[in-house]
Design a protein around this motif. Structure first.
Motif, PDB file in Angstrom:
ATOM      1  N   ASN A 147       8.893  -8.270  21.830  1.00  0.00           N
ATOM      2  CA  ASN A 147       9.000  -7.535  20.573  1.00  0.00           C
ATOM      3  C   ASN A 147       7.971  -6.420  20.517  1.00  0.00           C
ATOM      4  OD1 ASN A 147      10.876  -9.524  19.506  1.00  0.00           O
ATOM      5  ND2 ASN A 147       9.109 -10.865  19.382  1.00  0.00           N
ATOM      6  N   ARG A 148       8.118  -5.591  19.527  1.00  0.00           N
ATOM      7  CA  ARG A 148       7.110  -4.580  19.224  1.00  0.00           C
ATOM      8  C   ARG A 148       6.385  -5.033  17.965  1.00  0.00           C
ATOM      9  NH1 ARG A 148      10.889   0.578  20.005  1.00  0.00           N
ATOM     10  NH2 ARG A 148      10.918   0.600  22.248  1.00  0.00           N
ATOM     11  N   ASP A 149       5.262  -5.677  18.144  1.00  0.00           N
ATOM     12  CA  ASP A 149       4.425  -6.113  17.033  1.00  0.00           C
ATOM     13  C   ASP A 149       3.271  -5.126  16.932  1.00  0.00           C
ATOM     14  OD1 ASP A 149       6.093  -8.333  16.817  1.00  0.00           O
ATOM     15  OD2 ASP A 149       4.848  -9.535  18.154  1.00  0.00           O
ATOM     16  N   THR A 150       3.207  -4.383  15.824  1.00  0.00           N
ATOM     17  CA  THR A 150       2.211  -3.324  15.696  1.00  0.00           C
ATOM     18  C   THR A 150       1.588  -3.322  14.308  1.00  0.00           C
ATOM     19  OG1 THR A 150       3.874  -1.731  14.953  1.00  0.00           O
ATOM     20  CG2 THR A 150       3.427  -1.812  17.324  1.00  0.00           C
ATOM     21  N   GLY A 151       0.564  -2.490  14.156  1.00  0.00           N
ATOM     22  CA  GLY A 151      -0.051  -2.229  12.864  1.00  0.00           C
ATOM     23  C   GLY A 151      -0.681  -3.413  12.172  1.00  0.00           C
ATOM     24  N   PRO A 152      -1.441  -4.271  12.881  1.00  0.00           N
ATOM     25  CA  PRO A 152      -2.023  -5.421  12.188  1.00  0.00           C
ATOM     26  C   PRO A 152      -3.054  -4.982  11.145  1.00  0.00           C
ATOM     27  CG  PRO A 152      -2.975  -5.217  14.373  1.00  0.00           C
ATOM     28  CD  PRO A 152      -1.888  -4.187  14.270  1.00  0.00           C
ATOM     29  N   ARG A 153      -3.061  -5.668  10.000  1.00  0.00           N
ATOM     30  CA  ARG A 153      -3.993  -5.387   8.915  1.00  0.00           C
ATOM     31  C   ARG A 153      -4.535  -6.710   8.368  1.00  0.00           C
ATOM     32  NH1 ARG A 153      -2.573  -0.896  10.301  1.00  0.00           N
ATOM     33  NH2 ARG A 153      -1.855   0.867   9.100  1.00  0.00           N
ATOM     34  N   TRP A 154      -5.828  -6.791   8.202  1.00  0.00           N
ATOM     35  CA  TRP A 154      -6.464  -7.963   7.610  1.00  0.00           C
ATOM     36  C   TRP A 154      -6.249  -7.952   6.105  1.00  0.00           C
ATOM     37  CZ3 TRP A 154      -8.635 -11.795  10.420  1.00  0.00           C
ATOM     38  CH2 TRP A 154      -9.028 -11.514  11.731  1.00  0.00           C
ATOM     39  N   SER A 155      -6.032  -9.143   5.530  1.00  0.00           N
ATOM     40  CA  SER A 155      -6.059  -9.238   4.072  1.00  0.00           C
ATOM     41  C   SER A 155      -7.514  -9.044   3.643  1.00  0.00           C
ATOM     42  CB  SER A 155      -5.525 -10.591   3.605  1.00  0.00           C
ATOM     43  OG  SER A 155      -6.342 -11.641   4.076  1.00  0.00           O
ATOM     44  N   ARG A 156      -7.730  -8.718   2.386  1.00  0.00           N
ATOM     45  CA  ARG A 156      -9.086  -8.425   1.914  1.00  0.00           C
ATOM     46  C   ARG A 156     -10.030  -9.616   2.068  1.00  0.00           C
ATOM     47  NH1 ARG A 156      -8.109  -3.533   2.606  1.00  0.00           N
ATOM     48  NH2 ARG A 156      -7.067  -2.366   0.998  1.00  0.00           N
ATOM     49  N   ASP A 157      -9.483 -10.830   1.985  1.00  0.00           N
ATOM     50  CA  ASP A 157     -10.326 -12.020   2.139  1.00  0.00           C
ATOM     51  C   ASP A 157     -10.379 -12.517   3.588  1.00  0.00           C
ATOM     52  OD1 ASP A 157      -7.779 -13.014   2.402  1.00  0.00           O
ATOM     53  OD2 ASP A 157      -7.887 -14.346   0.676  1.00  0.00           O
ATOM     54  N   GLY A 158      -9.589 -11.919   4.495  1.00  0.00           N
ATOM     55  CA  GLY A 158      -9.610 -12.287   5.907  1.00  0.00           C
ATOM     56  C   GLY A 158      -8.844 -13.547   6.249  1.00  0.00           C
ATOM     57  N   LYS A 159      -8.078 -14.091   5.303  1.00  0.00           N
ATOM     58  CA  LYS A 159      -7.350 -15.333   5.548  1.00  0.00           C
ATOM     59  C   LYS A 159      -5.980 -15.118   6.185  1.00  0.00           C
ATOM     60  CE  LYS A 159      -9.657 -17.937   1.950  1.00  0.00           C
ATOM     61  NZ  LYS A 159      -9.512 -18.684   0.698  1.00  0.00           N
ATOM     62  N   LEU A 160      -5.437 -13.900   6.085  1.00  0.00           N
ATOM     63  CA  LEU A 160      -4.122 -13.597   6.645  1.00  0.00           C
ATOM     64  C   LEU A 160      -4.146 -12.268   7.378  1.00  0.00           C
ATOM     65  CD1 LEU A 160      -1.653 -14.480   3.742  1.00  0.00           C
ATOM     66  CD2 LEU A 160      -1.950 -15.718   5.888  1.00  0.00           C
ATOM     67  N   LEU A 161      -3.218 -12.139   8.311  1.00  0.00           N
ATOM     68  CA  LEU A 161      -2.958 -10.871   8.985  1.00  0.00           C
ATOM     69  C   LEU A 161      -1.514 -10.480   8.694  1.00  0.00           C
ATOM     70  CD1 LEU A 161      -4.570 -11.423  12.478  1.00  0.00           C
ATOM     71  CD2 LEU A 161      -5.148  -9.598  10.887  1.00  0.00           C
ATOM     72  N   ALA A 162      -1.291  -9.234   8.360  1.00  0.00           N
ATOM     73  CA  ALA A 162       0.055  -8.701   8.192  1.00  0.00           C
ATOM     74  C   ALA A 162       0.286  -7.701   9.316  1.00  0.00           C
ATOM     75  CB  ALA A 162       0.206  -8.035   6.829  1.00  0.00           C
ATOM     76  N   PHE A 163       1.522  -7.620   9.804  1.00  0.00           N
ATOM     77  CA  PHE A 163       1.846  -6.669  10.867  1.00  0.00           C
ATOM     78  C   PHE A 163       3.316  -6.307  10.784  1.00  0.00           C
ATOM     79  CE2 PHE A 163       2.473 -10.890  12.622  1.00  0.00           C
ATOM     80  CZ  PHE A 163       3.632 -10.796  13.366  1.00  0.00           C
ATOM     81  N   LEU A 164       3.683  -5.227  11.478  1.00  0.00           N
ATOM     82  CA  LEU A 164       5.077  -4.790  11.553  1.00  0.00           C
ATOM     83  C   LEU A 164       5.689  -5.334  12.838  1.00  0.00           C
ATOM     84  CD1 LEU A 164       4.715  -1.051  10.479  1.00  0.00           C
ATOM     85  CD2 LEU A 164       5.521  -2.960   9.093  1.00  0.00           C
ATOM     86  N   SER A 165       6.947  -5.777  12.743  1.00  0.00           N
ATOM     87  CA  SER A 165       7.618  -6.299  13.920  1.00  0.00           C
ATOM     88  C   SER A 165       9.120  -6.067  13.822  1.00  0.00           C
ATOM     89  CB  SER A 165       7.348  -7.796  14.069  1.00  0.00           C
ATOM     90  OG  SER A 165       7.990  -8.288  15.232  1.00  0.00           O
ATOM     91  N   GLU A 166       9.747  -5.908  14.991  1.00  0.00           N
ATOM     92  CA  GLU A 166      11.201  -5.766  15.091  1.00  0.00           C
ATOM     93  C   GLU A 166      11.861  -7.082  15.477  1.00  0.00           C
ATOM     94  OE1 GLU A 166      11.807  -2.747  18.001  1.00  0.00           O
ATOM     95  OE2 GLU A 166      11.242  -1.140  16.649  1.00  0.00           O
ATOM     96  N   ARG A 167      11.108  -8.166  15.453  1.00  0.00           N
ATOM     97  CA  ARG A 167      11.677  -9.461  15.844  1.00  0.00           C
ATOM     98  C   ARG A 167      12.803  -9.865  14.905  1.00  0.00           C
ATOM     99  NH1 ARG A 167       7.315 -13.548  16.264  1.00  0.00           N
ATOM    100  NH2 ARG A 167       6.133 -11.830  17.096  1.00  0.00           N
ATOM    101  N   ALA A 168      13.690 -10.692  15.397  1.00  0.00           N
ATOM    102  CA  ALA A 168      14.830 -11.140  14.595  1.00  0.00           C
ATOM    103  C   ALA A 168      14.346 -12.047  13.467  1.00  0.00           C
ATOM    104  CB  ALA A 168      15.827 -11.879  15.468  1.00  0.00           C
ATOM    105  N   LEU A 169      14.909 -11.843  12.291  1.00  0.00           N
ATOM    106  CA  LEU A 169      14.557 -12.672  11.143  1.00  0.00           C
ATOM    107  C   LEU A 169      15.184 -14.050  11.290  1.00  0.00           C
ATOM    108  CD1 LEU A 169      15.098 -10.050   8.322  1.00  0.00           C
ATOM    109  CD2 LEU A 169      12.913 -10.996   9.050  1.00  0.00           C
ATOM    110  N   PRO A 170      14.508 -15.086  10.803  1.00  0.00           N
ATOM    111  CA  PRO A 170      15.132 -16.407  10.827  1.00  0.00           C
ATOM    112  C   PRO A 170      16.398 -16.414   9.977  1.00  0.00           C
ATOM    113  CG  PRO A 170      12.863 -16.525  10.022  1.00  0.00           C
ATOM    114  CD  PRO A 170      13.188 -15.094  10.232  1.00  0.00           C
ATOM    115  N   LYS A 171      17.354 -17.234  10.363  1.00  0.00           N
ATOM    116  CA  LYS A 171      18.638 -17.301   9.661  1.00  0.00           C
ATOM    117  C   LYS A 171      18.437 -17.856   8.259  1.00  0.00           C
ATOM    118  CE  LYS A 171      21.940 -20.314  10.473  1.00  0.00           C
ATOM    119  NZ  LYS A 171      22.994 -21.100  11.086  1.00  0.00           N
TER     120      LYS A 171
END
Length: 189
Positions: free
Chosen positions: A102-126
């Motif tokens: 996949n193309r997993d890009t653009g990781p960003r930390w949440s302000r408290d550092g407990k989560l990471l958000a990123f962009l991905s083209e992976r298939a969504l779960p059904k």
């Protein structure tokens, strides 16, 4: 006169690109000394055209970790893929958070550092109750995914009909994103 000038520019650009490709092939064929261990290795054309690279570095709010993206060629897909890694800034430790073609890009930390958000083209779960045929017709879209940096499987935050272009955390719980609008009734028909 202008037509001859445009033709001359085209021929010059063509000669320059051919010369660059020949130089790349010559360089790829040469034996070079690798930085690791001083062993001699032979470069291939793929090493020159599609090298592995790292980028998109983000330091965690507690300054203990850095999240980054490794881009590498995928021979099966004949394109570049990217995965997200986590490296400690206090000890020698590296964790691969995502895997796969996949193309997993653009990781960003949440302000408290407990989560990471990123962009991905992976298939969504059904979705529950959705037919198998409907899911297989959908092309993967770039969506926002969340992952716990301490480990675990990522999960989708968005399920939009169009691609998410950009996003960032507003605070510990909210994300601001830019995405194309959903299809209009005219576009659906």
């Amino acid at each position: 006169m202008k037509r001859q000038f445009k033709g001359l520019i085209f021929v010059t650009a063509l000669i320059a690109s051919v010369a660059w490709m020949l130089a790349a092939q010559t360089m790829a064929a040469q034996t070079v000394t690798a930085a690791v261990g001083g062993k001699e290795t032979e470069w291939t054309t793929e090493d020159v055209i599609a090298p592995e690279r790292a980028g998109q570095f983000r330091i965690s709010p507690d300054s203990q970790w850095v999240v980054w993206v490794k881009h590498a060629p995928d021979a099966d897909k004949d394109e570049m893929v990217s995965n997200i890694f986590l490296s400690s800034l206090t000890e020698k430790q590296e964790i691969q958070l995502t895997r796969g073609p996949n193309r997993d890009t653009g990781p960003r930390w949440s302000r408290d550092g407990k989560l990471l958000a990123f962009l991905s083209e992976r298939a969504l779960p059904k979705k529950p109750g959705k037919d198998e045929d409907e899911t297989s017709k959908e092309l993967p879209k770039t969506q926002i995914w969340l992952i716990n940096p301490r480990g675990g499987e990522p999960w989708p935050l968005t399920r939009l009909e169009r691609n998410v272009k950009s996003f960032d955390w507003i605070d510990g719980e909210n994300i601001l994103m830019a995405a194309e609008e959903d299809l209009t009734l005219y576009e659906r028909a």
